[in-house]
Design an enzyme around this catalytic site. Structure first.
Site, mmCIF file in Angstrom:
data_model
loop_
_atom_site.group_PDB
_atom_site.id
_atom_site.type_symbol
_atom_site.label_atom_id
_atom_site.label_comp_id
_atom_site.label_asym_id
_atom_site.label_seq_id
_atom_site.Cartn_x
_atom_site.Cartn_y
_atom_site.Cartn_z
ATOM 1 N N LYS A 1 145.153 -2.853 -30.673
ATOM 2 C CA LYS A 1 145.205 -3.687 -29.464
ATOM 3 C C LYS A 1 146.125 -4.861 -29.735
ATOM 4 O O LYS A 1 146.087 -5.440 -30.836
ATOM 5 C CB LYS A 1 143.781 -4.159 -29.145
ATOM 6 C CG LYS A 1 143.627 -4.900 -27.820
ATOM 7 C CD LYS A 1 142.145 -5.222 -27.569
ATOM 8 C CE LYS A 1 141.924 -5.990 -26.284
ATOM 9 N NZ LYS A 1 140.479 -6.311 -26.073
ATOM 10 N N SER B 1 138.994 -5.151 -21.538
ATOM 11 C CA SER B 1 140.413 -5.329 -21.742
ATOM 12 C C SER B 1 141.013 -4.365 -22.759
ATOM 13 O O SER B 1 142.238 -4.265 -22.855
ATOM 14 C CB SER B 1 140.679 -6.773 -22.191
ATOM 15 O OG SER B 1 140.024 -7.020 -23.422
ATOM 16 N N SER C 1 134.576 -5.642 -23.529
ATOM 17 C CA SER C 1 135.949 -5.151 -23.546
ATOM 18 C C SER C 1 136.221 -3.946 -24.431
ATOM 19 O O SER C 1 137.277 -3.332 -24.312
ATOM 20 C CB SER C 1 136.911 -6.270 -23.952
ATOM 21 O OG SER C 1 137.262 -7.017 -22.819
HETATM 22 N N1 GLN Z 1 135.957 -8.649 -18.332
HETATM 23 C C1 GLN Z 1 135.822 -9.640 -19.358
HETATM 24 C C2 GLN Z 1 136.616 -10.856 -18.988
HETATM 25 O O1 GLN Z 1 137.412 -10.781 -18.105
HETATM 26 C C3 GLN Z 1 136.255 -8.988 -20.613
HETATM 27 C C4 GLN Z 1 136.437 -9.902 -21.733
HETATM 28 C C5 GLN Z 1 136.330 -9.265 -23.061
HETATM 29 O O2 GLN Z 1 135.340 -8.632 -23.402
HETATM 30 N N2 GLN Z 1 137.321 -9.566 -23.883
HETATM 31 O O3 GLN Z 1 136.420 -11.898 -19.540
#
Ligand code: GLN
Length: 533
Positions: free
Chosen positions: A97, A173, A197
């Site tokens: 990532k 994400s 995420s």
């Molecule tokens: N959907 C979460 C956000 O927008 C995801 C964040 C994450 O787990 N990095 O903050």
């Protein structure tokens, strides 16, 4: 017909390479060929409008590091030929990532503000995986600074398409990670999970994703979002590969003071033991979502998708068949506070962590230096950050301002403690429930269409409803593929356990995998690879 080599489990790929049935270079070449077949145009930060052809491709990679990968694969083949020691992942293709530092490569976090940043060092997890022989094939897309649940907020577009239907999002994400692994563009991937995420996109893409206990894996070299919630974890196609990866990345690290100073068990050791004596809980608070309606002030109850609910209940039955005791009606009454509390805590920590991007030290700088430092900060941050970072910085500054801190930030911290206490009560070995884990859905719905939710920050955040509590509490969680919905999109189920219970979660996950070995959905492949040779 036997599975193409790129779709084999990572443990099997590594075995073949060790036994001389396959070379690291051969596997890399097959992987690059697969990538070529599914990727479509290269995502970039140029102005962009989605076109129909984009909705048929995956676009997982921001940056493919083919030359570097080839060198490493050759070195592994040479070491094997010379009888030198390699590692347990020797030759296995890994996608990273793009919020992890890989030495000498661009690390963008999906943001224009870091577009030109070349990392001078490697994240601990990346370093350990490379030492174990994994071959980094590239950096995969993510929501900007991980701010999103769909990958659409990346500065690098076209957005990632879901390999099961590229007109749908892969989740986020870590959607680049889960899409790449689902499509065979990598056998393993490294993700990060602050609210879900890793688990949410794993569910959307039909792969396994684990958020370990907070501190189980070092965060050194991970670009920080919300430091008290961020966790580094594996994305893989099956439980054994997940355990193999955990064996490599978990453990103390003197460069991260929050990395737990605890010995790492062999996550592969217990995998195939039966579930006799295990207590697995089901909670109504994970089947019914309570959503606060700001116009009426009422908490509205909504059920999760019936198809996903059915998959969870079937999984409970299968696990009971393997010896586990199912405990129903476990109260987790503070689950619904997870998202509101996250809105406050994560924004405060994000605002603080994003201060370092000022146009001076890293990445993007706006125009010429006019000698006015404030102006330089303002312009560089104004042009370098996308919408999500700006919104989050503003909200984070607001709720932690002196006059509001008591009403918002402090209350959020108190509610976070209540969420933690729900888990402590459920997992207390002396308590009423004495659970080894909770079994829940990973997400309330399967993958939504590209464009359907993007733009509504609150609705987008609901994708993490069932995952975020584990981040607040610091406990481990894993999402496991559990079939397909009527539209052919993957369903994920989630196991949540007490601190440092990763071994047990993997063992229960593996029991579910064995129980569903012959399920018809296991033979169905993602649409983007279905018609490939
Ligand atoms: N959907 C979460 C956000 O927008 C995801 C964040 C994450 O787990 N990095 O903050």
């Amino acid at each position: 017909m036997s599975a193409p080599v790129v779709d084999l489990p990572a443990y099997e790929q590594a075995r073949r390479i060790r036994d001389g049935e396959l070379t690291a270079v051969g596997l890399l070449q097959a992987t690059l060929k697969r990538t070529e077949a599914v990727e479509g145009q290269q995502p970039s930060s140029r102005p962009y409008a989605l076109d129909a052809a984009d909705l048929e491709k995956v676009h997982a990679f921001i940056n493919r590091t083919e030359a570097r990968a080839l060198q490493r694969a050759e070195a592994i083949d040479a070491a094997l030929a010379a009888g030198e020691p390699t590692g347990p992942l020797a030759g296995v293709p890994l996608a990273v990532k793009d919020n992890f530092c890989v030495q000498g490569t661009a690390t963008t976090a999906g943001s224009k503000i870091l577009e030109n940043f070349i990392s001078p060092y490697a994240a601990t997890a990346v370093e350990r995986l490379e030492q174990a022989g994994a071959v980094v094939v590239g950096k995969v897309n993510l929501d900007e600074f991980t701010f999103g649940s769909s990958n659409e907020s990346s500065a690098f577009l076209p957005p990632v398409g879901n390999p099961w239907n590229p007109a749908h999002v892969p989740g986020g994400s870590s959607g680049g990670s889960t899409a790449a692994v689902a499509a065979g563009e990598a056998s393993l991937s490294l993700g990060s999970d602050t609210a879900g995420s890793i688990r949410q996109p794993a569910a959307f893409c039909g792969v396994v994703g684990m958020k370990p206990t907070y501190g189980r894996v070092s965060r050194y070299g991970l670009i920080a979002f919300a430091s008290s919630l961020d966790c580094v974890g594996p994305v893989a196609r099956n439980i054994t590969d997940t355990a193999l990866m955990m064996n490599v990345i978990a453990g103390p690290d003197r460069r991260d003071a929050t990395a737990a100073n605890l010995a790492v068990p062999d996550y592969l050791a217990q995998l195939d033991s039966d579930l006799e004596g295990m207590r697995i809980g089901l909670s109504p608070d994970y089947f019914w979502l309570k959503i606060f309606d700001p116009t009426t002030g009422v908490l509205e109850e909504q059920p999760i998708s019936p198809e996903i609910e059915k998959a969870v209940l079937e999984a409970a039955e299968l696990l009971a068949g393997r010896g586990a005791t199912i405990v129903e009606d476990v109260p987790m009454p503070n689950t619904h506070m997870g998202i509101p509390v996250y809105f406050v805590i994560s924004r405060v920590e994000a605002a603080s962590n994003l201060h370092r991007y000022d146009g001076v030290k890293y990445g993007f700088r706006y125009g010429e230096d006019t000698g006015d430092l404030t102006e330089l900060y303002r312009k560089s941050r104004g042009a370098g950050f996308g919408l999500q970072p700006k919104l989050r910085i503003l909200m984070g500054m607001y709720v932690s301002a002196e006059q509001y801190e008591k009403g918002y930030y402090e209350r959020a911290l108190q509610a976070r403690t209540l969420i933690r206490q729900d888990f402590e009560r459920a997992f207390d070995p002396e308590g009423q429930y004495g659970l080894d884990c909770l079994l829940t859905a990973t997400t309330p719905t399967t993958a939504f269409k590209i464009g359907a939710v993007y733009g509504d920050s609150v609705l987008m955040q609901y994708a993490d409803m069932l995952t975020v509590a584990a981040n607040h509490a610091g406990v481990p969680g894993i999402s496991i593929p559990a079939g397909l919905d009527r539209g052919g999109l993957p369903i994920g189920i989630q196991l949540l356990g007490p601190d440092f219970s990763e071994s047990r979660l993997l063992q229960i996950g593996r029991a579910y995998e064995r129980a569903t070995e012959d399920a018809s959905w296991r033979s169905i492949r993602p649409i983007v690879v279905r018609n490939l040779p």
